[in-house]
Enzyme design. Structure first.
Site: not given
Length: 491
Positions: A162-163, A171, A186, A240, A262, A290, A296, A393, A453
């Site tokens: 969702w982020n 991507r 999904k 996730g 990832e 950000r 992540c 995290e 990124s």
């Protein structure tokens, strides 16, 4: 559905449903729906069709039926469709950004940046689509020839978080389509509307039906297990948590499905004694804040050399305290709400644990009164090594600071984690910066840069932060198989 529908996605349920299969908008096979909420207010945005196992099977059928035609489509044509998708995404940037703010909560400026970033994956892989090459040559021992071909891996299935509801979708979608693979997607149940808008956009760009199938749902285990249990699924990509990734890897192993993972991060941010402190503070704000820290690759642990710790802490603390928190569309807001109440509770538990172990709050912003899942920007100092906030995290706007005096010491502490996604180093000495970067056990390193990124660069981690790479030239490789043909010559 055309792009005009982007304006209405967040307003009312579609009469014909939100499950996108075979180029058609459908209700869930069993009529189920799931709610989508605005994290800034807690209000219901609307109900969305919630796909189940029957829909998952129908999506595989649609993708498998479309696979041969797409594989035979010239790379130039695939490239043109992706270029058109890039153009349309840029043209509708504001609409898409507002949609992201509504369902994700991030500040509008972050949402606009995400749309631009997401669009670049379409452009980059449009250009890579026409560069997929094969080779032909003599066997070194003579007597026959080698032909090495690259061809699409087959039907692909994706699960996105969702982020970054736009960028995490493009991507994965862009390289798969560029390589000639049909896609099942999904999206996260918190942010399905952006994924549906991406489907509408690609349809408008001319993508034939069945090549992108989007299944919003709050029944992820049922949908994903159906896909991974189908032998026609030959590629699976997940972004996730590490815990969920491990479970999905076990499922994928049953059919030896090619996977890209990832997963979680715990990024160290190292400020050396010779760093430009002002630049390091700006980089820290970029790397930490950000997307509200719900990223992540966000800086998770700050290691600041004792010689510059006081200056860095004062300046970084002032910058964090000045962050304006509120609804993402409000003027001047740079920190929106967290995605939900559970996210706020987790952040608070990490902060409380650190405080109980002797840490202190050196700087803190404010949050608005009223509803919404807000947490202030915060700097913690005197954080002991056993505090949970240094090992888990954070996924929020909290920056724990510790100090160091020795290069080997900071490397040992930075590498003392099962994660290895990203890291950051600030130093004026290029030799020192490169030496640290090469010894940091992460897949990506930002040197004197808080944003790393880039669609043109390989994104991914080591250790328990994942498998494979997305983006860059490496990104399309995950969707290609290599075939070797031994040919007698002449015939």
């Amino acid at each position: 559905m055309n792009l005009v529908g982007i304006d209405t996605l967040a307003k009312a349920p579609r009469a014909d449903g939100d499950v996108f299969i075979g180029g058609r908008w459908l209700p869930a096979a069993d009529g189920r729906t799931c709610p989508v909420y605005d994290p800034a207010t807690g209000d219901l945005i609307r109900e969305v069709s919630a796909a189940g196992p029957d829909d998952a099977r129908a999506a595989v059928e649609a993708a498998a039926a479309a696979a041969a035609g797409w594989r035979a489509t010239p790379p130039r044509r695939r490239s043109e469709i992706l270029h058109d998708a890039f153009r349309l995404m840029r043209e509708h940037s504001d609409q898409l950004a507002v949609l992201i703010v509504r369902e994700n909560g991030k500040a509008y400026r972050d949402a606009v940046a995400e749309v631009g970033y997401a669009a670049e994956f379409f452009r980059w892989f449009a250009e890579e689509a026409v560069r997929i090459g094969s080779s032909f040559g003599d066997a070194p021992g003579g007597g026959f020839r080698h032909i090495v071909r690259r061809h699409p891996v087959g039907v692909t299935a994706f699960v996105t978080p969702w982020n970054f509801p736009a960028a995490m979708a493009t991507r994965k979608i862009a390289p798969a389509l560029a390589a000639g693979c049909p896609v099942l997607l999904k999206p996260a149940p918190e942010t399905p509307l952006t994924a549906l808008a991406v489907a509408a956009l690609l349809t408008e760009a001319g993508l034939p039906g069945g090549l992108l199938n989007v299944l919003p749902t709050d029944r992820a285990p049922e949908v994903v297990s159906t896909w991974l249990g189908d032998e026609r699924i030959r590629k699976f990509s997940f972004t996730g948590s590490t815990g969920t990734g491990k479970l999905l890897l076990a499922q994928a192993a049953a059919n030896v499905v090619n996977v890209t993972m990832e997963l979680g991060g715990n990024a160290p941010f190292v400020v050396c004694a010779d760093a430009d402190v002002d630049a390091a503070v700006q980089g820290a704000m970029d790397a930490k804040m950000r997307g509200g820290g719900e990223v992540c690759v966000a800086a998770n642990r700050f290691y600041v050399h004792a010689d510059v710790a006081a200056e860095f802490t004062a300046k970084f603390g002032a910058a964090m305290a000045a962050v304006r928190t509120g609804g993402g569309m409000e003027e001047g807001v740079t920190l929106g709400p967290m995605i939900n109440r559970a996210a706020v509770q987790k952040i608070r538990s990490l902060v409380d644990d650190a405080l109980a172990r002797g840490a202190r709050i050196a700087a803190q912003g404010t949050v608005p009164d009223g509803p919404g899942h807000f947490h202030p920007a915060m700097v913690l100092t005197d954080v002991p090594d056993d505090a949970r906030v240094l090992h888990e995290e954070v996924f929020g706007p909290v920056a724990p600071l510790t100090t160091f005096t020795d290069e080997d010491e900071v490397l040992a502490r930075a590498n003392a984690t099962v994660h290895g996604l990203a890291s950051y180093v600030y130093s004026r000495d290029v030799a020192r910066a490169l030496r640290l970067a090469e010894r940091l056990e992460t897949g990506m390193v930002g040197l004197n840069r808080g944003l790393l990124s880039d669609p043109a660069a390989p994104f991914g981690g080591v250790k328990q932060s994942g498998l494979g790479r997305e983006g860059g030239r490496e990104g399309i490789e995950a969707f290609l198989e290599t075939q070797y043909i031994a040919l007698d010559w002449p015939l």
